[in-house]
Design a protein around this motif. Sequence first.
Motif, short mmCIF file in Angstrom:
data_model
loop_
_atom_site.label_atom_id
_atom_site.label_comp_id
_atom_site.label_asym_id
_atom_site.label_seq_id
_atom_site.Cartn_x
_atom_site.Cartn_y
_atom_site.Cartn_z
N LYS A 16 19.10 23.83 71.15
CA LYS A 16 19.49 22.89 69.87
C LYS A 16 20.74 22.79 69.35
N GLN A 17 21.38 24.32 69.12
CA GLN A 17 22.69 24.48 68.25
C GLN A 17 23.76 23.74 69.26
N ALA A 18 23.62 23.85 70.31
CA ALA A 18 24.74 23.23 71.18
C ALA A 18 24.69 21.85 71.08
N ARG A 30 35.58 10.99 61.75
CA ARG A 30 35.33 9.89 61.00
C ARG A 30 33.84 10.17 60.04
N TYR A 31 33.84 11.40 60.02
CA TYR A 31 32.29 11.77 59.24
C TYR A 31 32.56 11.21 57.87
N ASP A 32 33.48 11.72 57.17
CA ASP A 32 33.73 10.92 55.66
C ASP A 32 33.24 9.67 55.56
N TRP A 46 24.15 11.30 45.14
CA TRP A 46 23.42 12.21 45.50
C TRP A 46 24.19 13.61 45.40
N LYS A 47 25.31 13.46 46.12
CA LYS A 47 26.15 14.74 45.86
C LYS A 47 26.48 15.17 44.18
N ASP A 48 26.73 14.15 43.42
CA ASP A 48 26.89 14.29 42.01
C ASP A 48 25.64 15.08 41.50
N VAL A 78 26.61 25.93 52.27
CA VAL A 78 26.38 26.19 53.62
C VAL A 78 26.27 24.95 54.57
N ALA A 79 26.68 25.22 55.68
CA ALA A 79 26.72 23.55 56.55
C ALA A 79 27.73 22.64 55.75
N GLY A 80 28.75 23.27 55.16
CA GLY A 80 29.50 22.39 54.19
C GLY A 80 30.39 21.38 54.78
N ALA A 102 30.79 27.31 54.36
CA ALA A 102 30.31 28.01 55.73
C ALA A 102 30.01 26.91 56.56
N ASP A 103 30.31 26.69 57.75
CA ASP A 103 30.00 25.79 58.85
C ASP A 103 30.38 26.23 60.17
N ILE A 104 29.30 25.94 60.90
CA ILE A 104 29.37 26.36 62.43
C ILE A 104 30.47 25.67 63.55
N ASN A 105 30.78 24.54 62.79
CA ASN A 105 31.72 23.51 63.53
C ASN A 105 33.08 23.63 63.14
N ALA A 106 33.95 24.21 64.08
CA ALA A 106 35.30 24.35 64.02
C ALA A 106 36.07 22.98 63.49
N ALA A 130 30.80 29.93 60.34
CA ALA A 130 29.48 30.77 60.33
C ALA A 130 28.29 29.86 60.57
N ASN A 131 27.42 30.66 61.04
CA ASN A 131 26.06 30.22 61.66
C ASN A 131 25.24 30.41 60.15
N ALA A 132 24.61 29.37 59.69
CA ALA A 132 23.59 29.66 58.61
C ALA A 132 22.41 30.47 58.79
N GLU A 133 22.23 30.82 59.98
CA GLU A 133 21.15 32.08 60.55
C GLU A 133 21.62 33.41 60.49
N ILE A 147 23.12 23.75 50.17
CA ILE A 147 23.34 23.15 51.47
C ILE A 147 22.98 21.32 51.51
N ALA A 148 23.72 20.80 51.93
CA ALA A 148 23.68 19.27 51.69
C ALA A 148 23.48 18.66 53.11
N PHE A 149 22.50 18.12 53.42
CA PHE A 149 22.24 17.31 54.85
C PHE A 149 22.53 18.28 55.84
N GLY A 150 22.15 19.49 55.76
CA GLY A 150 22.63 20.32 56.78
C GLY A 150 21.38 21.20 57.25
C1 LIG Z 1 25.45 16.06 58.10
S1 LIG Z 1 26.93 17.54 58.04
C2 LIG Z 1 26.69 17.82 56.47
C3 LIG Z 1 27.91 18.20 55.96
C4 LIG Z 1 28.52 18.34 54.27
N1 LIG Z 1 27.25 19.20 53.76
C5 LIG Z 1 28.17 16.97 53.71
O1 LIG Z 1 27.06 16.86 52.92
O2 LIG Z 1 28.91 16.24 53.81
C6 LIG Z 1 25.75 18.79 58.69
C7 LIG Z 1 26.77 19.86 59.00
O3 LIG Z 1 25.76 21.22 59.40
C8 LIG Z 1 26.42 21.81 60.21
N2 LIG Z 1 25.78 23.04 60.86
C9 LIG Z 1 24.59 22.42 62.04
N3 LIG Z 1 24.29 23.77 62.49
C10 LIG Z 1 24.69 24.79 61.76
C11 LIG Z 1 24.60 26.03 61.51
N4 LIG Z 1 23.53 26.70 62.34
N5 LIG Z 1 25.07 26.87 60.76
C12 LIG Z 1 26.13 26.28 59.75
N6 LIG Z 1 26.34 24.83 59.89
C13 LIG Z 1 25.55 24.26 60.66
C14 LIG Z 1 27.48 20.93 61.20
O4 LIG Z 1 28.45 21.60 61.81
C15 LIG Z 1 27.79 19.71 60.16
O5 LIG Z 1 29.08 20.22 59.76
#
Ligand SMILES: C[S@@+](CC[C@H](N)C(=O)[O-])C[C@H]1O[C@@H](n2cnc3c(N)ncnc32)[C@H](O)[C@@H]1O
Length: 259
Positions: A16-18, A30-32, A46-48, A78-80, A102-106, A130-133, A147-150
């Motif tokens: 799953k992670q990959a 283009r994420y934002d 929502w973030k506010d 986390v997953a920021g 902290a996020d797993i995606n460079a 970093a990996n949230a796990e 952790i938001a939407f992560g």
């Molecule tokens: C939908 S984005 C949310 C980004 C940010 N929190 C926001 O609200 O804009 C999900 C994020 O989770 C990260 N992510 C996914 N699996 C993760 C893991 N195991 N550890 C840390 N980050 C992870 C992704 O790389 C991605 O940046």
Amino acid sequence: MPETHFGYRQVPLDDKQALVDDVFHKVARRYDLMNDLMSAGLHRAWKDALVTAINPPTKGRPGRLEQKPDRDFALLDVAGGTGDVSFRTIRAGGYGTRATVADINAEMLSVGRERAYGQGLDDAVTFVDANAESLPFPDKSFDAVSIAFGIRNVPRIDVALGEMHRVLRIGGRFLCLEFSNVDVPGLDALYELYSFNLVPVIGRAVVGDAEPYRYLVESIRRFPRPNVFADMMRAAGFGRVSHRVMSGGIVALHSGWRL
Ligand SMILES: C[S@@+](CC[C@H](N)C(=O)[O-])C[C@H]1O[C@@H](n2cnc3c(N)ncnc32)[C@H](O)[C@@H]1O
């Protein structure tokens, strides 16, 4: 091997992670913009609400008479991703508010670093791959963890919740913002139509690929209902667990404390 879901697909847990990393690698630049387009700007509100709950101390804000606080306020997001929640928290807080993304995606982190620099916030935010796990931080080292939407992207949610509990100081608050279930009659049908028909089309137009946005929509449907997630938080050790839904249930803000 144990299995889990990647959207609606059943996949081996270790795969799953990959797959998730590939999604965020594709959308990072283009994420934002996509967040604004897909939510019609609602993600900002929502973030506010999340930042209000994080409640960074405002002592020492320019224009305030109170003195600087005795010590820094440290948020771990986390997953920021590209840093949005951290930037908002620093702006809402006073002197000494610091955030670690902290996020797993460079690729997401790299966009975040550029944004922090562009907004003059690079001194207050640290970006960590970093990996949230398995979070590379000492026990009890943060005043708040968000952790938001992560969380729905993380393969082993229970392990990540345990880690976020471990690094939170006693008396600190954990907040999780996540998509939820729309239960308002009328709005639910409209939301389904929008999610499955329009979101992938917007994704194709803006990012050049509909697949990441199909995953987004499907993963939202697979995520546990708020009361089930609340039980997972309690199992990880959080106390005074609660949640509130926003925008008719499109998102839920979960809260728990390390007691
Ligand atoms: C939908 S984005 C949310 C980004 C940010 N929190 C926001 O609200 O804009 C999900 C994020 O989770 C990260 N992510 C996914 N699996 C993760 C893991 N195991 N550890 C840390 N980050 C992870 C992704 O790389 C991605 O940046």
